[in-house]
Design an enzyme around this catalytic site. Structure first.
Site, PDB file in Angstrom:
ATOM      1  N   LYS A 235      -1.934  -2.148   5.004  1.00 24.28           N
ATOM      2  CA  LYS A 235      -1.982  -2.605   3.695  1.00 24.28           C
ATOM      3  C   LYS A 235      -2.308  -4.216   3.755  1.00 24.28           C
ATOM      4  O   LYS A 235      -2.888  -4.654   2.814  1.00 24.28           O
ATOM      5  CB  LYS A 235      -0.765  -2.261   3.198  1.00 24.28           C
ATOM      6  CG  LYS A 235      -0.280  -0.685   2.996  1.00 24.28           C
ATOM      7  CD  LYS A 235       0.824  -0.270   2.912  1.00 24.28           C
ATOM      8  CE  LYS A 235       1.129   1.199   2.678  1.00 24.28           C
ATOM      9  NZ  LYS A 235       2.499   1.948   2.599  1.00 24.28           N
TER      10      LYS A 235
ATOM     11  N   GLN B 260       8.717   0.476   1.912  1.00 23.22           N
ATOM     12  CA  GLN B 260       8.015   1.518   3.000  1.00 23.22           C
ATOM     13  C   GLN B 260       9.068   2.310   3.292  1.00 23.22           C
ATOM     14  O   GLN B 260       9.912   2.047   3.843  1.00 23.22           O
ATOM     15  CB  GLN B 260       7.754   0.331   4.073  1.00 23.22           C
ATOM     16  CG  GLN B 260       6.870   1.113   5.232  1.00 23.22           C
ATOM     17  CD  GLN B 260       5.455   1.703   4.703  1.00 23.22           C
ATOM     18  OE1 GLN B 260       4.521   0.717   4.147  1.00 23.22           O
ATOM     19  NE2 GLN B 260       4.965   2.833   5.002  1.00 23.22           N
TER      20      GLN B 260
ATOM     21  N   ASP C 234       2.838   1.603  -6.074  1.00 20.47           N
ATOM     22  CA  ASP C 234       2.930   3.150  -5.574  1.00 20.47           C
ATOM     23  C   ASP C 234       2.711   4.354  -6.460  1.00 20.47           C
ATOM     24  O   ASP C 234       2.380   5.188  -6.057  1.00 20.47           O
ATOM     25  CB  ASP C 234       4.077   3.332  -4.487  1.00 20.47           C
ATOM     26  CG  ASP C 234       3.609   3.122  -3.054  1.00 20.47           C
ATOM     27  OD1 ASP C 234       2.337   3.161  -2.749  1.00 20.47           O
ATOM     28  OD2 ASP C 234       4.538   3.215  -2.245  1.00 20.47           O
TER      29      ASP C 234
END
Lengths: 295, 295
Positions: free
Chosen positions: B51, B95, B120
């Site tokens: 990422k 995460q 997200d």
């Protein structure tokens, strides 16, 4: 010729009424529903009266905040905020559509209702919980019409888990949440809509068929798998010269023909309709029970 | 024998990278992604590195907040709240799974991210918007993996509107939002899961088949309609004595066989995987563009 058994929303909603009455009788507080209306649409007035009557019939109460059709969105929001804060109120609904000369964003106003009082189950937070399979639980309500349909299917005795279900319609209020409730009741669900091809063929795969598309007598007998459970969320007025009013109410399913092949079918009126009101008051009582437990 | 064309997630994500690079070059601010990690799982470290690298490759930046595995939920929430308020941060992700000795409710922590930084697309508000068909728009992000799958299907050139799509899996992160994205792209969508009966038969109805069930090589050639587009979201490690590591990565689809009947298919690795990261950074850049426009 075999004929489908009727699933009476009237009957099931009366059972729910009795159950709620008992719950309320054992509560130390009175469940209170607040209904916010802008303007005075005649159809809204009828629905509101039904909601008030049902609330009272179980020992609950309601307040009807009727605002003039000149109400602006900020004014309306202030009313909702006040009800959010009012500890005597357990459920809040804004009656749609608004009858207003002002431009009001119904989505924004609905989303102002705090999740723990969103007894219609239509705010974006309740919808997100539904997509995530978080049904019920502390601050989550199942949307009334789809949840009423689930109760009717359960009444038929036909198992939902493992069944193939088809939902026609993807509205925010009925179709989309309906499909999710069926998924989380473990059905295999197909979502159909205006862009679906070969709709009759796909309908015929359904052991459970839920129709919420708003087109009178749209679903034909030939579309229905023999033995299917058919739930009709439609409520449409069509002309009928044999009636005094010149009109009659029909669903989205061609009932007279469909009942020849279905195993169970809901009538219109008297099917899904009464369930919506029953589930609304059921959610309001649930909210009051939570408040009472947290005291 | 005909063989399916591969849809390369690597290729499509590189196209997206080029597009984003151009957008960022024309921005007056630098898009910044904040990644919050608790503990130090090795797999999480790999994903986080991917990422960060993608963000930098388009001219953006990232901060990696790595917290010890003794972090408590209130401490973690404080970190998220601070990032919510930090105007230099355009996107926030936590995460998952956490590597923690404390009991942390991942759902609660995720839902603390403000909608306008939820790149997200997994908070309950974003999910509710998705169920309501409110895609994109001002404060709404499409979840990364499902949105990546949509990009891959589009790459095949096969029209989504009107197609019959089958999604296997109903997870919060992939299956459930995937089905909604397909519905709002006007496919007729069937949602299958562990309780589905006759799964092979239902799969064979699919013109577009998306598999996200987490079982290695689960979907067989015979389940696939000839000419279908097959999108494989699985990533499973199975033992393979011919490999130095003794293991290899496979998807949920028996790729070597399935490619003999599908028209298009995604490989594992190199299919859906790279798209998830690309869509995350795409959402982060979108967020920065909005902030920059509102200035």
């Amino acid at each position: 010729m075999a004929t489908a058994k009727l699933i009476s929303g009237k009957e099931v909603s009366d059972e729910i009424r009795s159950r709620l009455k008992e719950t309320v009788a054992n509560l130390s507080i009175v469940p209170k529903l607040a209904i916010v209306q802008v303007g005075g649409r005649e159809d809204s007035n009828v629905y509101i009266r039904m909601k008030k009557n049902f609330a009272e019939s179980v020992g609950g109460t309601s307040i009807h905040v009727q605002l003039p059709n000149t109400t602006t969105q900020p004014e309306l929001e202030k009313v909702v905020q006040k009800l959010n804060q009012d500890k005597s109120v357990h459920g809040i609904i804004v009656q749609l559509p608004f009858d207003s000369i002002e431009l009001i964003d119904a989505h924004e106003v609905t989303n102002m209702i705090v999740p723990e009082k969103d007894v219609d189950g239509l705010t974006v937070i309740n919808s997100g919980n539904l997509l995530h399979g978080k049904l019920g639980g502390d601050h989550s309500y199942k949307p009334c019409t789809p949840n009423g349909c689930i109760e009717l299917i359960k009444k038929s005795g036909v198992p939902i888990a493992g069944a193939r279900a088809v939902v026609i319609g993807r509205s925010q209020i009925v179709g989309s949440p309906m499909a999710q409730l069926l998924v989380w009741n473990n059905a295999t669900v197909t979502i159909c809509h205006s862009r679906t091809k070969n709709l009759p063929e796909i309908c015929r795969e359904a052991e459970i068929l839920v129709v919420a598309i708003g087109k009178p007598l749209f679903v034909k007998k030939e579309w229905i798998k023999p033995g299917a459970v058919v739930i009709d969320c439609g409520i449409n007025s069509i002309s009928d010269p044999t009636k005094k009013s010149g009109q009659r109410l029909v669903g989205d399913v061609d009932f007279d023909e469909a009942k020849k092949v279905a195993s169970y079918i809901t009538p219109v009126p008297g099917g899904v309709g009464p369930m919506t009101v029953a589930m609304l008051i059921s959610n309001t009582v649930d909210s009051a029970v939570r408040v009472s437990k947290s005291k």
